[in-house]
Scaffold this motif. Sequence first.
Motif, short mmCIF file in Angstrom:
data_model
loop_
_atom_site.label_atom_id
_atom_site.label_comp_id
_atom_site.label_asym_id
_atom_site.label_seq_id
_atom_site.Cartn_x
_atom_site.Cartn_y
_atom_site.Cartn_z
N ARG A 23 0.82 -1.22 0.00
CA ARG A 23 0.00 0.00 0.00
C ARG A 23 0.86 1.28 0.00
NH1 ARG A 23 -5.63 -0.65 1.67
NH2 ARG A 23 -6.15 -2.54 0.56
N TYR A 32 -1.13 11.57 -2.98
CA TYR A 32 -2.11 10.55 -3.37
C TYR A 32 -3.54 11.10 -3.20
CZ TYR A 32 -5.29 6.59 -3.09
OH TYR A 32 -6.37 5.75 -3.29
N ARG A 36 -6.30 11.39 -6.12
CA ARG A 36 -7.58 10.68 -6.01
C ARG A 36 -8.74 11.67 -6.13
NH1 ARG A 36 -9.98 7.64 -0.79
NH2 ARG A 36 -9.99 9.81 -0.18
N ASP A 73 -6.72 -2.76 -7.62
CA ASP A 73 -7.26 -3.42 -6.43
C ASP A 73 -7.61 -4.86 -6.76
OD1 ASP A 73 -8.23 -2.49 -3.56
OD2 ASP A 73 -9.61 -4.03 -4.30
N SER A 205 -5.02 -12.57 1.60
CA SER A 205 -5.10 -11.85 2.87
C SER A 205 -5.85 -12.63 3.95
CB SER A 205 -5.76 -10.50 2.65
OG SER A 205 -5.03 -9.78 1.69
N HIS A 321 1.89 -6.01 6.54
CA HIS A 321 0.60 -5.75 5.90
C HIS A 321 0.66 -4.32 5.39
CE1 HIS A 321 -4.05 -6.50 6.05
NE2 HIS A 321 -3.53 -6.72 4.85
C1 LIG Z 1 -7.98 -7.29 0.70
C2 LIG Z 1 -7.38 -6.36 -0.33
C3 LIG Z 1 -8.08 -5.32 -1.02
N1 LIG Z 1 -7.15 -4.73 -1.88
C4 LIG Z 1 -5.93 -5.33 -1.74
C5 LIG Z 1 -6.06 -6.38 -0.80
C6 LIG Z 1 -4.97 -7.37 -0.43
C7 LIG Z 1 -3.99 -6.80 0.52
C8 LIG Z 1 -4.54 -6.54 1.91
O1 LIG Z 1 -4.72 -7.50 2.66
O2 LIG Z 1 -4.73 -5.35 2.23
C9 LIG Z 1 -4.69 -5.03 -2.47
C10 LIG Z 1 -4.40 -3.65 -2.88
N2 LIG Z 1 -5.17 -2.53 -2.77
C11 LIG Z 1 -4.51 -1.46 -3.29
C12 LIG Z 1 -3.28 -1.91 -3.82
C13 LIG Z 1 -2.38 -0.98 -4.64
C14 LIG Z 1 -0.99 -1.12 -4.61
C15 LIG Z 1 -0.26 -0.72 -3.34
O3 LIG Z 1 0.15 0.46 -3.21
O4 LIG Z 1 -0.02 -1.61 -2.50
C16 LIG Z 1 -3.18 -3.27 -3.53
C17 LIG Z 1 -2.04 -4.23 -3.80
C18 LIG Z 1 -4.98 -0.07 -3.34
C19 LIG Z 1 -6.07 0.34 -2.43
N3 LIG Z 1 -7.24 -0.33 -2.14
C20 LIG Z 1 -8.03 0.44 -1.33
C21 LIG Z 1 -7.35 1.66 -1.08
C22 LIG Z 1 -7.91 2.82 -0.27
C23 LIG Z 1 -8.90 3.48 -1.16
C24 LIG Z 1 -8.98 4.97 -1.00
O5 LIG Z 1 -8.14 5.69 -1.57
O6 LIG Z 1 -9.92 5.40 -0.33
C25 LIG Z 1 -6.13 1.61 -1.76
C26 LIG Z 1 -5.08 2.69 -1.84
C27 LIG Z 1 -9.41 0.07 -0.87
C28 LIG Z 1 -9.65 -1.32 -0.44
N4 LIG Z 1 -9.38 -2.44 -1.18
C29 LIG Z 1 -9.69 -3.57 -0.45
C30 LIG Z 1 -10.22 -3.15 0.79
C31 LIG Z 1 -10.66 -4.09 1.90
C32 LIG Z 1 -10.22 -1.76 0.79
C33 LIG Z 1 -10.80 -0.87 1.84
C34 LIG Z 1 -9.95 -0.80 3.05
C35 LIG Z 1 -9.02 0.37 2.93
O7 LIG Z 1 -9.51 1.44 2.60
O8 LIG Z 1 -7.81 0.19 3.18
C36 LIG Z 1 -9.51 -4.95 -0.93
#
Ligand SMILES: Cc1c2[nH]c(c1CCC(=O)O)Cc1[nH]c(c(CCC(=O)O)c1C)Cc1[nH]c(c(CCC(=O)O)c1C)Cc1[nH]c(c(C)c1CCC(=O)O)C2
Length: 342
Positions: A23, A32, A36, A73, A205, A321
């Motif tokens: 992330r 960022y 966004r 994502d 995850s 994580h």
């Molecule tokens: C389970 C999972 C998801 N997404 C992802 C996983 C597996 C890794 C983990 O266990 O965290 C993987 C993921 N999500 C994102 C990336 C981008 C690359 C990186 O910088 O790592 C990667 C590799 C961007 C994101 N994916 C998300 C954001 C936040 C969105 C925002 O900008 O509001 C980002 C930057 C949103 C997201 N996406 C997901 C959830 C549960 C959420 C909401 C929770 C949260 O907000 O952190 C599903």
Amino acid sequence: MAKKLMRALAGEVQHTPPIWMMRQAGRYLPEYRATRAQAGDFLSLCYNPDLAAEVTLQPIRRYGFDAAILFADILLVPQALGADLWFVTGEGPRLSTVTAQADFDALKPAGAIHETLAPVYETLRILTRELPQETALIGFAGAPWTVATYMIAGRGTPDQAPAHALKAENRALFEALLDRITEATILYLSAQIEAGAEVVKLFDSWAGSLKGADFDTYAVAPAKRIIAALKARHPGVPIIAFPREAGPAYEGFARATGADCVALDNSVDAAWAAAHVQKDGCVQGNLAPGHMVTGGPELDAAARAIVEAFRGGPHIFNLGHGITPDADPDNVQRMIDAVRSA
Ligand SMILES: Cc1c2[nH]c(c1CCC(=O)O)Cc1[nH]c(c(CCC(=O)O)c1C)Cc1[nH]c(c(CCC(=O)O)c1C)Cc1[nH]c(c(C)c1CCC(=O)O)C2
């Protein structure tokens, strides 16, 4: 000379490990949040290749990480299979659910995903041109079990109970869904590699909630199938697997799946992992993301302890994580300084 990250994945032991963060493009960075806002919302950002490439590059410019991870994502795959997907601010993802045969029958075939995911491949093509030559480009997807937990429940769940319930009540449907996701994931990662990803990572995850034989059937076997298919099509492209919270099952995971590197969550003891996991190849991860919020000498000590624990084998420095939105960007620099001076 080959890129630092690629050398670690090939098994080379380096005094200073390559560094990147799960992330790393995210809300803790003001740049960022600005991009966004320009895109409108998170999903629009994922599907806008110019802006997705821009946020992928932001942490590289700021910190000089050894790898960039594609901005996208894991839930784009369900969407490409026909599920509705949206994000509720402050809560997380929501999807239309797959709990009955009719829901499954309404999904698209795996081969149809590229119609939706084409912008992601374009993001990678832009990045191959814009990244510094020493920075490796990582593509990724969710592992079938983790993606299925979201598709079945329609959201994130603390214990993945809806997915476990479907597995118990209608195993044929549950397995058909895992198969569809597995096929789509092979096609998706293969297309990412063709577009320029040099490494791919599989995020499982929620692997930790699969116990006993279920872990082998629904975490190990799908990862093995995906990795074998990718290795057949793209020999030499390394694969990182992240079976989060696998506990003792981390041991042997690389051998059982063919992964080149295993990503460790922060509940794993580093000395244990060095003896039992790193003996099979490269490891990555392990630093508790909370240190990016709290910083201080505790961060320096924790980062150095991880570098030292894994110094005997191939190692990529990373968090256990994702970095959280409340992290302080200065602590990220502090972590990098601690690792590079260790
Ligand atoms: C389970 C999972 C998801 N997404 C992802 C996983 C597996 C890794 C983990 O266990 O965290 C993987 C993921 N999500 C994102 C990336 C981008 C690359 C990186 O910088 O790592 C990667 C590799 C961007 C994101 N994916 C998300 C954001 C936040 C969105 C925002 O900008 O509001 C980002 C930057 C949103 C997201 N996406 C997901 C959830 C549960 C959420 C909401 C929770 C949260 O907000 O952190 C599903």
